[in-house]
Design an enzyme around this catalytic site. Sequence first.
Site, PDB file in Angstrom:
ATOM      1  N   LEU A 176       0.871  -1.171   0.000  1.00 18.65           N
ATOM      2  CA  LEU A 176       0.000   0.000   0.000  1.00 18.65           C
ATOM      3  C   LEU A 176       0.910   1.224   0.000  1.00 18.65           C
ATOM      4  O   LEU A 176       2.013   1.185   0.552  1.00 18.65           O
ATOM      5  CB  LEU A 176      -0.889   0.040   1.249  1.00 18.65           C
ATOM      6  CG  LEU A 176      -2.016  -0.997   1.380  1.00 18.65           C
ATOM      7  CD1 LEU A 176      -2.698  -0.838   2.727  1.00 18.65           C
ATOM      8  CD2 LEU A 176      -3.020  -0.863   0.253  1.00 18.65           C
ATOM      9  N   ASP A 177       0.449   2.322  -0.591  1.00 24.74           N
ATOM     10  CA  ASP A 177       1.202   3.568  -0.513  1.00 24.74           C
ATOM     11  C   ASP A 177       1.415   3.959   0.944  1.00 24.74           C
ATOM     12  O   ASP A 177       0.595   3.632   1.814  1.00 24.74           O
ATOM     13  CB  ASP A 177       0.444   4.700  -1.212  1.00 24.74           C
ATOM     14  CG  ASP A 177       0.388   4.536  -2.718  1.00 24.74           C
ATOM     15  OD1 ASP A 177       1.127   3.695  -3.251  1.00 24.74           O
ATOM     16  OD2 ASP A 177      -0.417   5.250  -3.343  1.00 24.74           O
ATOM     17  N   LYS A 178       2.469   4.693   1.191  1.00 17.22           N
ATOM     18  CA  LYS A 178       2.763   5.147   2.549  1.00 17.22           C
ATOM     19  C   LYS A 178       1.570   5.867   3.170  1.00 17.22           C
ATOM     20  O   LYS A 178       1.235   5.638   4.339  1.00 17.22           O
ATOM     21  CB  LYS A 178       3.983   6.072   2.529  1.00 17.22           C
ATOM     22  CG  LYS A 178       4.335   6.682   3.878  1.00 17.22           C
ATOM     23  CD  LYS A 178       5.533   7.618   3.759  1.00 17.22           C
ATOM     24  CE  LYS A 178       5.831   8.281   5.090  1.00 17.22           C
ATOM     25  NZ  LYS A 178       6.998   9.207   5.002  1.00 17.22           N
ATOM     26  N   HIS A 184       0.048   3.916  -7.544  1.00 19.01           N
ATOM     27  CA  HIS A 184      -0.769   5.131  -7.425  1.00 19.01           C
ATOM     28  C   HIS A 184      -1.989   5.106  -8.348  1.00 19.01           C
ATOM     29  O   HIS A 184      -2.541   6.156  -8.686  1.00 19.01           O
ATOM     30  CB  HIS A 184       0.069   6.374  -7.719  1.00 19.01           C
ATOM     31  CG  HIS A 184       1.182   6.583  -6.748  1.00 19.01           C
ATOM     32  ND1 HIS A 184       2.168   7.521  -6.936  1.00 19.01           N
ATOM     33  CD2 HIS A 184       1.481   5.962  -5.564  1.00 19.01           C
ATOM     34  CE1 HIS A 184       3.030   7.481  -5.927  1.00 19.01           C
ATOM     35  NE2 HIS A 184       2.629   6.545  -5.081  1.00 19.01           N
TER      36      HIS A 184
END
Length: 322
Positions: free
Chosen positions: A143-145, A241
Amino acid sequence: MSVVQTISVKPADADQRLDRWFKQHFPALSFGHLQKLLRTGQIRVGGKRAKADYRLLAGDQIRIPPMGEMALPMKKPLPAPPRSEDVQMLQDAVLYKDDHVIVINKPPGLAVQGGTSIGKHLDGMLEALRFGASDRPRLVHRLDKDTSGVLVLARSRQAAAALALSFKDRKTRKTYWALVTGVPSPNEGEITSMMEKDGEEDERVRPGDKGLKAITEYKVIENAGNALCWLALRPVTGRTHQLRVHCAQLGTPIISDGKYGSEDSFRDGISSKLHLHARNIVIPHPVRGTIDVTAPLPPHMRETWALFEFDPNMRQDVFADD
């Protein structure tokens, strides 16, 4: 080493390619030298010649020829143990756990893996989620930060391989919740585009004529007039993203998205943290049945949902094929 060794493959190393087994256990041995040893039959499995892509079985006997210092495993420095507060934070985040799989609710702001200017990350703290197992858990997706929500970890190499295949074969269903600027038209649909890196170091991507195909299903759950709306998002593909770019393409960037949004994405009275949450995952269990896990909203999104009187307990299976 100046003598021939025979090493028995441990159950934890089963279903692994032979060349990757050597990379893990004898990292000083170059790929070219390994290929030569395989080609000339000096490395054997079960007394027979083997290729680099041979999938190991538990109990396989690997013949290791004399290789001098290259046969000596390189000692890797042990990572620093996670701080007690980080151990508690991660263990409190566990949503599901059995002998094969752990699912956590990743908090926003915690990077999954390390990188430039990233000191603290989940991969460096996985020891906190060992729970007495022989190995620490393994990452199988990211997962993105700044994105919160469900994140699946494997507790063995075999489980990791099975879970990774479920992601690759698109047998996994993920539903995200987002608060976005404006309301997309139509209220539900699918957006498809090609995505390519734009050359920057921060993994920023953009839609273009090249790159990888990205597909996202979306549906408006509730809106606050024409100013904001709550979207359910289902990524059919898993590009970097992807959801953030696709929301921006719809003309409704995610609230507080400083990478793909605009000034209008930041609103007075609303947290400046990204409003994107991996709400639910349905994935085949590596041994039996199916795992279906839902993650509660993080505090900043709960506050926003309360502000607009959205119901955070509503069902997440809003797509037609659920």
